[in-house]
Scaffold this motif. Structure first.
Motif, PDB file in Angstrom:
ATOM      1  N   PHE A  13       0.977  -1.322   0.069  1.00 24.09           N
ATOM      2  CA  PHE A  13      -0.051   0.170   0.077  1.00 24.09           C
ATOM      3  C   PHE A  13       0.818   1.213  -0.015  1.00 24.09           C
ATOM      4  N   THR A  14       0.253   2.340  -0.474  1.00 21.68           N
ATOM      5  CA  THR A  14       1.137   3.635  -0.551  1.00 21.68           C
ATOM      6  C   THR A  14       0.363   4.754   0.400  1.00 21.68           C
ATOM      7  N   LEU A  15       1.282   5.154   1.159  1.00 21.23           N
ATOM      8  CA  LEU A  15       0.793   6.062   2.050  1.00 21.23           C
ATOM      9  C   LEU A  15       1.357   7.512   1.915  1.00 21.23           C
ATOM     10  N   ASP A  16       0.402   8.519   1.731  1.00 18.21           N
ATOM     11  CA  ASP A  16       0.750   9.837   1.291  1.00 18.21           C
ATOM     12  C   ASP A  16       0.675  10.498   2.542  1.00 18.21           C
ATOM     13  N   HIS A  17       2.071  11.088   3.037  1.00 17.97           N
ATOM     14  CA  HIS A  17       2.289  11.844   4.209  1.00 17.97           C
ATOM     15  C   HIS A  17       2.075  13.172   3.798  1.00 17.97           C
ATOM     16  N   VAL A  18       1.576  13.918   4.910  1.00 20.73           N
ATOM     17  CA  VAL A  18       1.753  15.450   4.776  1.00 20.73           C
ATOM     18  C   VAL A  18       3.079  15.856   5.236  1.00 20.73           C
ATOM     19  N   ASN A  47      18.708   8.933   0.957  1.00 24.49           N
ATOM     20  CA  ASN A  47      18.864  10.243   1.747  1.00 24.49           C
ATOM     21  C   ASN A  47      18.045  10.184   3.196  1.00 24.49           C
ATOM     22  N   PHE A  48      16.631   9.661   2.755  1.00 22.67           N
ATOM     23  CA  PHE A  48      15.689   9.782   3.915  1.00 22.67           C
ATOM     24  C   PHE A  48      16.462   9.134   5.050  1.00 22.67           C
ATOM     25  N   PHE A  49      16.795   7.717   4.894  1.00 26.16           N
ATOM     26  CA  PHE A  49      17.537   7.140   6.034  1.00 26.16           C
ATOM     27  C   PHE A  49      18.643   7.420   6.335  1.00 26.16           C
ATOM     28  N   ILE A  50      19.691   7.834   5.436  1.00 26.68           N
ATOM     29  CA  ILE A  50      20.926   8.061   5.985  1.00 26.68           C
ATOM     30  C   ILE A  50      21.009   9.329   6.766  1.00 26.68           C
ATOM     31  N   SER A  51      20.266  10.438   6.542  1.00 31.30           N
ATOM     32  CA  SER A  51      20.235  11.520   7.199  1.00 31.30           C
ATOM     33  C   SER A  51      19.481  11.422   8.398  1.00 31.30           C
ATOM     34  N   THR A  52      18.561  10.400   8.734  1.00 27.92           N
ATOM     35  CA  THR A  52      18.027  10.329   9.740  1.00 27.92           C
ATOM     36  C   THR A  52      18.795   9.599  11.093  1.00 27.92           C
ATOM     37  N   VAL A  53      19.884   8.797  10.419  1.00 27.97           N
ATOM     38  CA  VAL A  53      20.426   8.078  11.335  1.00 27.97           C
ATOM     39  C   VAL A  53      22.053   8.639  11.343  1.00 27.97           C
ATOM     40  N   PHE A  54      22.505   9.604  10.582  1.00 21.66           N
ATOM     41  CA  PHE A  54      23.847  10.022  10.217  1.00 21.66           C
ATOM     42  C   PHE A  54      24.509  10.461  11.679  1.00 21.66           C
ATOM     43  N   ASP A  55      23.816  11.314  12.436  1.00 25.62           N
ATOM     44  CA  ASP A  55      24.497  11.551  13.674  1.00 25.62           C
ATOM     45  C   ASP A  55      25.036  10.688  14.584  1.00 25.62           C
ATOM     46  N   PHE A  56      24.278   9.500  14.531  1.00 28.99           N
ATOM     47  CA  PHE A  56      24.627   8.342  15.390  1.00 28.99           C
ATOM     48  C   PHE A  56      25.672   7.427  14.881  1.00 28.99           C
ATOM     49  N   LEU A  57      25.302   6.995  13.406  1.00 30.94           N
ATOM     50  CA  LEU A  57      25.999   6.066  12.717  1.00 30.94           C
ATOM     51  C   LEU A  57      26.888   6.310  11.772  1.00 30.94           C
ATOM     52  N   SER A 159      17.498   7.879  18.305  1.00 29.42           N
ATOM     53  CA  SER A 159      17.695   7.854  16.797  1.00 29.42           C
ATOM     54  C   SER A 159      16.445   7.446  16.154  1.00 29.42           C
ATOM     55  N   SER A 160      15.688   6.465  16.719  1.00 29.44           N
ATOM     56  CA  SER A 160      14.511   5.824  16.143  1.00 29.44           C
ATOM     57  C   SER A 160      13.468   6.704  16.405  1.00 29.44           C
ATOM     58  N   GLU A 161      13.459   7.804  17.418  1.00 32.68           N
ATOM     59  CA  GLU A 161      12.326   8.500  17.428  1.00 32.68           C
ATOM     60  C   GLU A 161      12.329   9.530  16.205  1.00 32.68           C
ATOM     61  N   ARG A 162      13.409   9.748  15.499  1.00 31.35           N
ATOM     62  CA  ARG A 162      13.472  10.461  14.240  1.00 31.35           C
ATOM     63  C   ARG A 162      12.534   9.868  13.343  1.00 31.35           C
ATOM     64  N   VAL A 166       8.051  13.951  12.007  1.00 32.14           N
ATOM     65  CA  VAL A 166       8.255  14.601  10.457  1.00 32.14           C
ATOM     66  C   VAL A 166       9.615  15.066  10.376  1.00 32.14           C
ATOM     67  N   TRP A 167      10.221  14.903   9.332  1.00 31.54           N
ATOM     68  CA  TRP A 167      11.786  15.504   9.094  1.00 31.54           C
ATOM     69  C   TRP A 167      12.115  16.857   9.697  1.00 31.54           C
ATOM     70  N   TRP A 168      11.056  17.615   9.270  1.00 30.47           N
ATOM     71  CA  TRP A 168      11.398  19.262   9.853  1.00 30.47           C
ATOM     72  C   TRP A 168      11.256  19.464  11.441  1.00 30.47           C
ATOM     73  N   ARG A 169      10.554  18.591  11.783  1.00 31.77           N
ATOM     74  CA  ARG A 169      10.471  18.676  13.579  1.00 31.77           C
ATOM     75  C   ARG A 169      11.697  18.550  13.880  1.00 31.77           C
ATOM     76  N   TRP A 170      12.199  17.304  13.886  1.00 32.97           N
ATOM     77  CA  TRP A 170      13.384  16.863  14.415  1.00 32.97           C
ATOM     78  C   TRP A 170      14.494  17.845  14.278  1.00 32.97           C
ATOM     79  N   LYS A 171      14.586  18.158  12.989  1.00 31.78           N
ATOM     80  CA  LYS A 171      15.791  19.056  12.505  1.00 31.78           C
ATOM     81  C   LYS A 171      15.728  20.533  13.355  1.00 31.78           C
TER      82      LYS A 171
END
Length: 442
Positions: A13-18, A47-57, A159-162, A166-171
């Protein structure tokens, strides 16, 4: 997600996020094969995964693509040959088992232990030994709160909480250094500081003795010509994450399922007795029923419940799903273990026999499933290098513990543990158990 996938015609299934990347979830083996093998180059971590865990991994093997990933995998592969696996089981795992785990369980005197925590400590000591050549001694009788281990756990969870935000919130939180992002920054700083100290000490050790008889993973990378501390640190942190969290998660759920299914425990005990006179390495290699039971446990509770990729170009999957460039792709091992189309109408049952068949002499033989229907260890070019090591370690723990003890959940009858999905699956609030001495197997 599992319920939606079970009720989707093609398990997709496809999920259309806001305010987020478009995302497609799938539990369809044909789609998984397409993503992980046939069109592997179109579905990197992205980029989605890499940027999310980059600070840690950072640039470790689990968060990079391309040539850096290929290099790390090539160097790492030498740590998983038969000679290395035998040494790991006969020295590192067996020493940790007999010198630390068994005494702690023996001395528990039916008091309540958090077995999830104990197994994490066991795995953490093991992986640090094999990765760093360093013993953090987390599984001492006092169960000490070592700063490195505590910081590592916090960095993993935060890191999992990210992924839930939504990406802009944690950034924004990170930019202003507030909330959980402030805590994450502190935890990551402690992990990196400690890891760099170990890297420097290993450099010094190699400078004094460049021909180590049994080089650990860290030594292999430092000897490969890469002396940049940050790069080597990222590599080792990724391997600690994989070795600590995955095997401990798998064993935690396994021991809980075993208590619910005493008939399976009895079969494993028979196998342990039959193999008890064999050398350690041959014993764990030859534990067919136990191997099947672990596979079945991980079908229902895979250590990594879902994994992300990202499409580089537009594509169409075997089931007709249209994928646009930049879409985040999530294949879902947790849901796949619960699909009737893959496992049959009895998919909800814990049934090791689905992995077995009897030969003409009545002995069990193992019947594997293809890794695209059972992607617990990924599949294709990125299939887990440590798969054999993980099974050997888990089977050694199962044999060592069950030979001496019965693990009894310290919960009310009928209560079920709550699964929480960080980077790996865990039990919320731990796994409280009482340890009962078992009579001699006869």
């Amino acid at each position: 997600m599992t319920t939606i996938l079970q009720n989707s015609p093609s398990a997709t299934f496809t999920l259309d996020h806001v305010f987020k990347f478009p995302q497609i979830f799938t539990a369809n083996p044909d789609n998984v094969r397409h993503i992980l093998k046939t069109h592997f180059d179109n579905y990197p971590k992205g980029n989605f995964f890499i940027s999310t865990v980059f600070d840690f991994l950072g640039n470790g093997i689990f968060s990079v693509d391309g040539e850096s990933w290929k290099f790390q995998r090539q160097v790492s592969s030498h740590a998983f040959n038969t000679k290395s696996l035998r040494k790991f089981v006969e020295t590192v795992v067996d020493t940790e088992l007999h010198d630390r785990l068994i005494p702690i369980l023996s001395d528990s005197d039916k008091t309540v232990l958090d077995f999830q925590d104990v197994l994490q400590r066991f795995a953490f000591d093991n992986v640090c030994n094999i990765a760093f050549g360093f013993d953090p001694a987390c599984l001492l009788p006092s169960l000490p709160e070592t700063e490195f281990a505590v910081a590592f756990e916090e960095a993993t969870n935060l890191s999992s909480e990210r992924f839930r935000s939504v990406w802009w919130r944690w950034k924004i939180f990170r930019f202003f250094n507030v909330g959980w992002e402030k805590s994450l920054k502190i935890a990551v700083s402690k992990v990196h500081g400690f890891a760099k100290k170990i890297v420097r000490e290993k450099k010094q050790e190699l400078a004094e003795n460049s021909c180590l008889e049994s080089p650990d993973l860290l030594s292999r990378f430092l000897s490969s010509g890469h002396s940049d501390e940050d790069f080597v640190m990222d590599i080792v942190i990724s391997f600690i994450l994989a070795g600590r969290d995955t095997t401990s998660a798998a064993l935690t759920w396994f021991f809980w399922l075993l208590h619910k299914h005493p008939e399976v425990e009895n079969e494993i005990l028979k196998e342990i007795k039959e193999k008890s006179d064999m050398p350690v390495f041959e014993e764990v290699k030859d534990m067919i029923y136990t191997h099947a039971s672990l596979c079945e446990s991980m079908r229902l509770y895979p250590p990594v419940p879902a994994d992300n990729k990202q499409a580089i170009n537009d594509d169409v999957w075997p089931d007709g799903t249209v994928v646009k460039k930049g879409t985040v792709i999530t294949y879902h091992p947790y849901a796949m273990g619960r699909m009737e189309k893959i496992w049959g109408s009895d998919w909800a049952e814990f049934k090791p026999e689905r992995w077995l068949k009897r030969d003409e002499e009545g002995k069990w033989s193992f019947v594997g499933r293809d890794s695209y229907s059972y992607p617990v260890f990924q599949a294709g070019p990125r299939i887990c290098l440590g798969k054999d090591m993980a099974f050997l370690q888990m089977k050694r723990v199962v044999a060592g513990v069950l030979r001496r003890f019965k693990v009894v959940p310290a919960v009310e009858d009928g209560s079920e543990p709550v699964l929480i999905a960080y980077l790996t699956t865990k039990m919320k609030d731990g796994f409280p158990v009482r340890i009962e001495e078992r009579g001699k197997l006869d």
